[in-house]
Design an enzyme around this catalytic site. Sequence first.
Site, PDB file in Angstrom:
ATOM      1  N   ARG A 230     -13.175  -4.746  -6.687  1.00 22.91           N
ATOM      2  CA  ARG A 230     -12.665  -5.485  -5.497  1.00 22.91           C
ATOM      3  C   ARG A 230     -14.143  -5.680  -4.852  1.00 22.91           C
ATOM      4  O   ARG A 230     -15.053  -4.970  -4.533  1.00 22.91           O
ATOM      5  CB  ARG A 230     -11.916  -4.626  -4.537  1.00 22.91           C
ATOM      6  CG  ARG A 230     -10.474  -4.454  -5.049  1.00 22.91           C
ATOM      7  CD  ARG A 230      -9.525  -4.017  -3.945  1.00 22.91           C
ATOM      8  NE  ARG A 230     -10.261  -2.923  -3.013  1.00 22.91           N
ATOM      9  CZ  ARG A 230      -9.536  -2.731  -1.913  1.00 22.91           C
ATOM     10  NH1 ARG A 230      -8.698  -3.153  -1.375  1.00 22.91           N
ATOM     11  NH2 ARG A 230     -10.379  -1.812  -1.135  1.00 22.91           N
TER      12      ARG A 230
ATOM     13  N   ASP B 217       2.211  -5.939   8.178  1.00 14.91           N
ATOM     14  CA  ASP B 217       0.911  -5.105   8.053  1.00 14.91           C
ATOM     15  C   ASP B 217      -0.215  -6.057   7.751  1.00 14.91           C
ATOM     16  O   ASP B 217      -0.334  -6.836   6.682  1.00 14.91           O
ATOM     17  CB  ASP B 217       1.234  -4.082   6.783  1.00 14.91           C
ATOM     18  CG  ASP B 217      -0.139  -3.319   6.542  1.00 14.91           C
ATOM     19  OD1 ASP B 217      -1.053  -3.581   7.096  1.00 14.91           O
ATOM     20  OD2 ASP B 217       0.177  -1.982   6.165  1.00 14.91           O
TER      21      ASP B 217
ATOM     22  N   PHE C 158       0.860  -0.970   0.125  1.00 11.37           N
ATOM     23  CA  PHE C 158      -0.207   0.064   0.076  1.00 11.37           C
ATOM     24  C   PHE C 158       0.794   1.225   0.184  1.00 11.37           C
ATOM     25  O   PHE C 158       2.017   1.333   0.754  1.00 11.37           O
ATOM     26  CB  PHE C 158      -0.814   0.144   1.235  1.00 11.37           C
ATOM     27  CG  PHE C 158      -1.864   1.018   1.252  1.00 11.37           C
ATOM     28  CD1 PHE C 158      -3.073   1.034   0.392  1.00 11.37           C
ATOM     29  CD2 PHE C 158      -1.655   2.295   1.934  1.00 11.37           C
ATOM     30  CE1 PHE C 158      -4.071   1.872   0.346  1.00 11.37           C
ATOM     31  CE2 PHE C 158      -2.832   3.339   2.195  1.00 11.37           C
ATOM     32  CZ  PHE C 158      -4.062   3.062   1.379  1.00 11.37           C
TER      33      PHE C 158
ATOM     34  N   TYR D 269     -10.758  -0.611  11.071  1.00 13.68           N
ATOM     35  CA  TYR D 269     -11.940  -0.308  10.451  1.00 13.68           C
ATOM     36  C   TYR D 269     -12.544  -1.276   9.528  1.00 13.68           C
ATOM     37  O   TYR D 269     -13.630  -0.925   8.597  1.00 13.68           O
ATOM     38  CB  TYR D 269     -12.145   1.226   9.837  1.00 13.68           C
ATOM     39  CG  TYR D 269     -10.777   1.537   9.323  1.00 13.68           C
ATOM     40  CD1 TYR D 269     -10.544   1.329   7.851  1.00 13.68           C
ATOM     41  CD2 TYR D 269      -9.748   2.371   9.982  1.00 13.68           C
ATOM     42  CE1 TYR D 269      -9.456   1.601   7.298  1.00 13.68           C
ATOM     43  CE2 TYR D 269      -8.441   2.629   9.276  1.00 13.68           C
ATOM     44  CZ  TYR D 269      -8.369   2.272   8.060  1.00 13.68           C
ATOM     45  OH  TYR D 269      -7.149   2.761   7.348  1.00 13.68           O
ATOM     46  N   LYS D 270     -11.528  -2.146   9.064  1.00 17.69           N
ATOM     47  CA  LYS D 270     -12.049  -3.083   7.987  1.00 17.69           C
ATOM     48  C   LYS D 270     -12.535  -4.442   8.552  1.00 17.69           C
ATOM     49  O   LYS D 270     -13.931  -4.160   8.919  1.00 17.69           O
ATOM     50  CB  LYS D 270     -10.885  -3.462   7.066  1.00 17.69           C
ATOM     51  CG  LYS D 270     -10.000  -2.307   6.445  1.00 17.69           C
ATOM     52  CD  LYS D 270      -8.712  -2.605   5.779  1.00 17.69           C
ATOM     53  CE  LYS D 270      -7.767  -1.764   5.178  1.00 17.69           C
ATOM     54  NZ  LYS D 270      -8.470  -0.614   4.483  1.00 17.69           N
TER      55      LYS D 270
END
Length: 414
Positions: free
Chosen positions: A383, A209, A140, A234-235
């Site tokens: 996605r 990560d 990322f 938050y995922k």
Amino acid sequence: MTVHEKTPAAQAIAPGALADEAARLDAADELAAVRERFALDDGVYLDGNSLGVLPRGVPGRMADVIEREWGRLRIRSWEESGWWTAPERIGDRIAPLVGAAPGQIVVGDSTSVNVFKAVVAAVRMAGEGRDELLVDASTFPTDGYIAESAARLTGCRVIPVEPGEVPGAAGPRTAAALVNHVDYRTGRLHDLPGTTASVHAAGARVVWDLCHSAGALPVGLDEHGVDLAVGCTYKYLNGGPGAPAYLYVRRELQPRFDSPLPGWNSHADPFGMAASFTPADGSLRGRVGTPDILSMLALEAALDVWDGVPVEAVRGKSLALTDFFLRCVGHYVPLGRVESVTPAAHAERGSQIALRCADAGAVMRELIARDVVGDFRRPDVLRFGFTPLYTSFADAERAARVLADVLDAHGDEV
């Protein structure tokens, strides 16, 4: 990986057969009742790999935090409501979801800030002559930016390496490696146990990560001897937009964890207000400043949805959901219109399916207009994130069917 072609057997499936199969799978799903713990509507939400759904218990808890703990108790809540100990307490709630014993995770700050802490601390643990920082070449972007800054600070040189090549790239000059457990674009799951062991064999440290794996599959931080790890909440952990991230430091390394961001909250005597810094013991070294209490306590309430839920069951359903979605796409979607870039092998798959598609941005906009929510990654990737706590097999079947309708309706326009 190509999506299954429409073989004669697939063509022969009776109308409604996949919808009927979805209903049977949902009826047999051991996690089906957990879906009721979330505030869902009639749409299909497949973007939990970006922002998880609101757990039903959060609004009431936040009303109490705001009206009573903040509104009436005010400053007393730091002690009487447990605000001061929240970063470690909530860290211990996350710990079993990533395979960690208590006392090794602290919650607070953003993922980016925690990446910076972890990478600099890992390099500072390195021996003499170790001046290379291996960084996941497909990471990322922010992780890459942070790694470059950390390298400048510590005198290291960043070496971009594809995740699968990190074990072979680690050598006598390697100080640390920063690797994503799951690729955010493709959903590819990388080899955490093997990579960790290889980096250790080279005498270096590894930072993982976990943003796209925690809450979707077993991680095994303690089992595999991971040094440091970071992740967002938050995922798949459903902590809410901007929810605080977390930092894992293996217990044996905590006395050597030298944070580049020492703050009064990580001081051994935070209220002594000494001019010189003395680090606290244990995971508290990962703290910096005053915790963001409102979002932190929302996260704590959100974690209640995990009560009684084994991560192994989540992983089993995740693989079943993504397998079923690919079957449905293979049956419904016109031949050649999409291609999966997510690995077919279960050992290499996270909890999302990424489909390459011409004019993917326009396709996703139309999907969202039809109440099937995924997301788009430039230049051509759709996605779809599958969160087993609340995603149903009926959701997977409907998403594939609507995707086919969108592609059929637009013909060559998309």
